[in-house]
Scaffold this motif. Structure first.
Motif, mmCIF file in Angstrom:
data_model
loop_
_atom_site.group_PDB
_atom_site.id
_atom_site.type_symbol
_atom_site.label_atom_id
_atom_site.label_comp_id
_atom_site.label_asym_id
_atom_site.label_seq_id
_atom_site.Cartn_x
_atom_site.Cartn_y
_atom_site.Cartn_z
ATOM 1 N N SER A 39 0.977 -1.072 -0.090
ATOM 2 C CA SER A 39 -0.121 -0.002 0.012
ATOM 3 C C SER A 39 0.791 1.284 0.028
ATOM 4 O O SER A 39 0.442 2.368 -0.744
ATOM 5 C CB SER A 39 -0.863 -0.048 1.240
ATOM 6 N N THR A 70 -0.911 -7.199 -5.185
ATOM 7 C CA THR A 70 -0.987 -6.027 -4.746
ATOM 8 C C THR A 70 -1.703 -5.770 -3.682
ATOM 9 O O THR A 70 -2.784 -6.620 -3.394
ATOM 10 C CB THR A 70 -1.590 -5.185 -6.030
ATOM 11 N N SER A 71 -1.141 -5.077 -2.759
ATOM 12 C CA SER A 71 -2.008 -4.500 -1.349
ATOM 13 C C SER A 71 -2.757 -3.221 -1.992
ATOM 14 O O SER A 71 -2.712 -3.072 -3.250
ATOM 15 C CB SER A 71 -1.314 -4.304 -0.602
ATOM 16 N N GLY A 72 -3.383 -2.438 -1.113
ATOM 17 C CA GLY A 72 -3.788 -1.263 -1.448
ATOM 18 C C GLY A 72 -5.296 -1.101 -1.501
ATOM 19 O O GLY A 72 -5.707 -0.066 -1.406
ATOM 20 N N ALA A 73 -5.981 -2.381 -1.310
ATOM 21 C CA ALA A 73 -7.611 -2.237 -1.456
ATOM 22 C C ALA A 73 -8.103 -1.676 -0.286
ATOM 23 O O ALA A 73 -8.948 -0.475 -0.522
ATOM 24 C CB ALA A 73 -8.322 -3.832 -1.570
ATOM 25 N N GLN A 74 -7.424 -1.924 0.822
ATOM 26 C CA GLN A 74 -8.055 -1.199 2.087
ATOM 27 C C GLN A 74 -7.903 0.294 2.085
ATOM 28 O O GLN A 74 -8.715 0.978 2.603
ATOM 29 C CB GLN A 74 -7.676 -1.829 3.305
ATOM 30 N N LYS A 125 -7.405 4.896 7.585
ATOM 31 C CA LYS A 125 -7.629 3.522 7.461
ATOM 32 C C LYS A 125 -8.025 2.925 8.686
ATOM 33 O O LYS A 125 -7.751 2.979 9.841
ATOM 34 C CB LYS A 125 -6.251 2.680 7.166
ATOM 35 N N ASN A 143 -4.713 -10.597 -4.548
ATOM 36 C CA ASN A 143 -4.635 -9.917 -3.273
ATOM 37 C C ASN A 143 -5.241 -10.983 -2.358
ATOM 38 O O ASN A 143 -5.937 -12.115 -2.731
ATOM 39 C CB ASN A 143 -5.542 -8.742 -3.586
ATOM 40 N N ALA A 144 -5.230 -10.882 -0.884
ATOM 41 C CA ALA A 144 -5.835 -11.518 -0.085
ATOM 42 C C ALA A 144 -7.249 -11.233 -0.067
ATOM 43 O O ALA A 144 -7.842 -10.204 -0.592
ATOM 44 C CB ALA A 144 -5.288 -11.207 1.368
ATOM 45 N N ASP A 195 -9.810 -10.381 1.725
ATOM 46 C CA ASP A 195 -10.027 -9.854 3.196
ATOM 47 C C ASP A 195 -11.493 -9.798 3.616
ATOM 48 O O ASP A 195 -11.817 -9.898 4.655
ATOM 49 C CB ASP A 195 -9.537 -8.400 3.015
ATOM 50 N N ASP A 226 -3.500 -11.520 6.910
ATOM 51 C CA ASP A 226 -3.654 -9.931 7.123
ATOM 52 C C ASP A 226 -2.480 -8.956 6.574
ATOM 53 O O ASP A 226 -2.357 -7.929 6.825
ATOM 54 C CB ASP A 226 -3.980 -9.631 8.531
ATOM 55 N N GLU A 227 -1.421 -9.636 5.937
ATOM 56 C CA GLU A 227 -0.425 -8.784 5.302
ATOM 57 C C GLU A 227 -0.146 -9.389 3.888
ATOM 58 O O GLU A 227 -0.473 -10.933 3.850
ATOM 59 C CB GLU A 227 0.941 -8.473 6.075
ATOM 60 N N ASN A 228 0.542 -8.855 3.136
ATOM 61 C CA ASN A 228 0.595 -9.337 1.715
ATOM 62 C C ASN A 228 1.993 -9.953 1.343
ATOM 63 O O ASN A 228 2.148 -10.537 0.230
ATOM 64 C CB ASN A 228 0.322 -8.726 0.487
ATOM 65 N N GLY A 254 0.534 0.357 5.219
ATOM 66 C CA GLY A 254 0.718 -1.135 5.190
ATOM 67 C C GLY A 254 0.504 -1.779 6.251
ATOM 68 O O GLY A 254 0.298 -1.270 7.303
ATOM 69 N N SER A 255 0.365 -3.402 6.337
ATOM 70 C CA SER A 255 0.289 -4.117 7.462
ATOM 71 C C SER A 255 1.222 -4.756 7.794
ATOM 72 O O SER A 255 1.595 -5.103 9.006
ATOM 73 C CB SER A 255 -1.075 -5.104 7.238
HETATM 74 N N1 GLU Z 1 -5.074 -6.949 1.646
HETATM 75 C C1 GLU Z 1 -4.621 -5.680 2.218
HETATM 76 C C2 GLU Z 1 -4.973 -4.727 1.064
HETATM 77 O O1 GLU Z 1 -5.309 -5.135 0.057
HETATM 78 C C3 GLU Z 1 -3.339 -5.403 2.375
HETATM 79 C C4 GLU Z 1 -2.465 -5.979 3.442
HETATM 80 C C5 GLU Z 1 -1.281 -5.410 3.437
HETATM 81 O O2 GLU Z 1 -1.173 -3.977 3.898
HETATM 82 O O3 GLU Z 1 -0.288 -6.193 3.049
HETATM 83 O O4 GLU Z 1 -5.504 -3.597 1.408
#
Ligand code: GLU
Length: 264
Positions: free
Chosen positions: A16, A53-57, A69, A138-139, A141, A151-153, A213-214
């Motif tokens: 992110s 890729t993260s960033g969705a949240q 966030k 992505n996870a 979530d 909970d992290e990528n 980020g997480s």
């Molecule tokens: N899956 C989460 C998202 O896309 C990110 C987790 C992380 O920050 O690594 O927002």
């Protein structure tokens, strides 16, 4: 630092903090576009690219009207749902500019433990490679429960690298690699290569993630451990200039931390 010219299947993980502005959580369009361009070009050079890729949240939080966030699970999950479609719209449109098509894969941790699900994901990857489509991961979530899931990528990207039998895992982050102390202090040194992930390396990596980020460096080291144990070379590099990714494949002359995959 070796040159990775011969690496064909490459997993690239972006966090992110690479994709979004820390002040607003909105997508950093310029940087994200540059990244897409580099990845599309690497694909043009004959490589297979898998993009984690993260960033969705954080993108979803900005779009959903949160000032920052959120921390509670339902809000995080709602933000992930809002942001994921936004992210995929961006990737789809921007990869298309270079004539590449993308597919979305949202994964949960049972791809490790459940044989059938694992096989399903592997089969999907193989078919996507055959169809010449870029998998974007992505996870998931929305259905994940903290502690039991991704909970992290960072570790997700390493698991993806093992599932798709990658040759190289590249993790981008907001420092140039692993430092032997606080990266912001001039007395700290970048570690160019880690031969063995031991307690000394783990203690260097301890510390929290950034605002968006997480993970932090620790989860990147965990990812490197998972990938290298599966024989996959792993690199942690800085995210400031996406063009640096080229150097991995051209000269190897780049500030980063390299973890050699164990013999397969
Ligand atoms: N899956 C989460 C998202 O896309 C990110 C987790 C992380 O920050 O690594 O927002």
């Amino acid at each position: 630092m070796p040159c990775f010219a011969d690496k064909k299947r490459v997993v690239i993980k972006i966090g992110s903090s690479t994709l979004a502005y820390p002040e607003t959580g909105n997508l950093n369009i310029r940087k994200s576009r540059e990244l897409v361009e580099v990845l599309a070009d690497l694909k043009n050079s004959g490589r297979e690219i898998v993009f984690v890729t993260s960033g969705a949240q954080c993108v979803g939080a900005a779009k959903g009207g949160f000032l920052q966030k959120p921390k509670d699970t339902p809000s995080k999950q709602a933000c992930a749902a809002i942001g994921q479609s936004e992210l995929m719209k961006f990737y789809s449109e921007n990869f298309e500019r270079y004539n590449h098509n993308v597919a979305q894969l949202l994964l949960t941790r049972d791809v490790i433990s459940n044989e059938t699900r694992r096989t399903n994901v592997i089969n999907t990857f193989n078919k996507l490679f055959e169809l010449n489509i870029i998998p974007i991961i992505n996870a998931n979530d929305v259905v994940s429960i903290k502690q039991l899931d991704f909970d992290e990528n960072d570790t997700l990207s390493a698991i993806v690298a093992t599932l798709c039998n990658a040759d190289l895992l590249v993790i981008l982050t907001d420092v140039d690699g692993l430092y032997d102390g606080d990266p912001s202090l001039p007395t700290s040194n970048l570690i160019p290569e880690v031969k063995q992930i031991n307690s000394e390396i783990i203690s260097m990596a301890q510390g929290a993630g950034g605002v968006l980020g997480s993970g932090g460096m620790l989860t990147k080291i965990e990812a490197a451990q998972i990938a290298t144990e599966a024989g996959i070379d792993t690199v942690i590099i800085g995210n400031k200039d996406p063009q640096l990714i080229y150097k991995l494949f051209e000269s190897g002359d780049i500030k980063c931390t390299f973890f050699k995959g164990q013999e397969r």
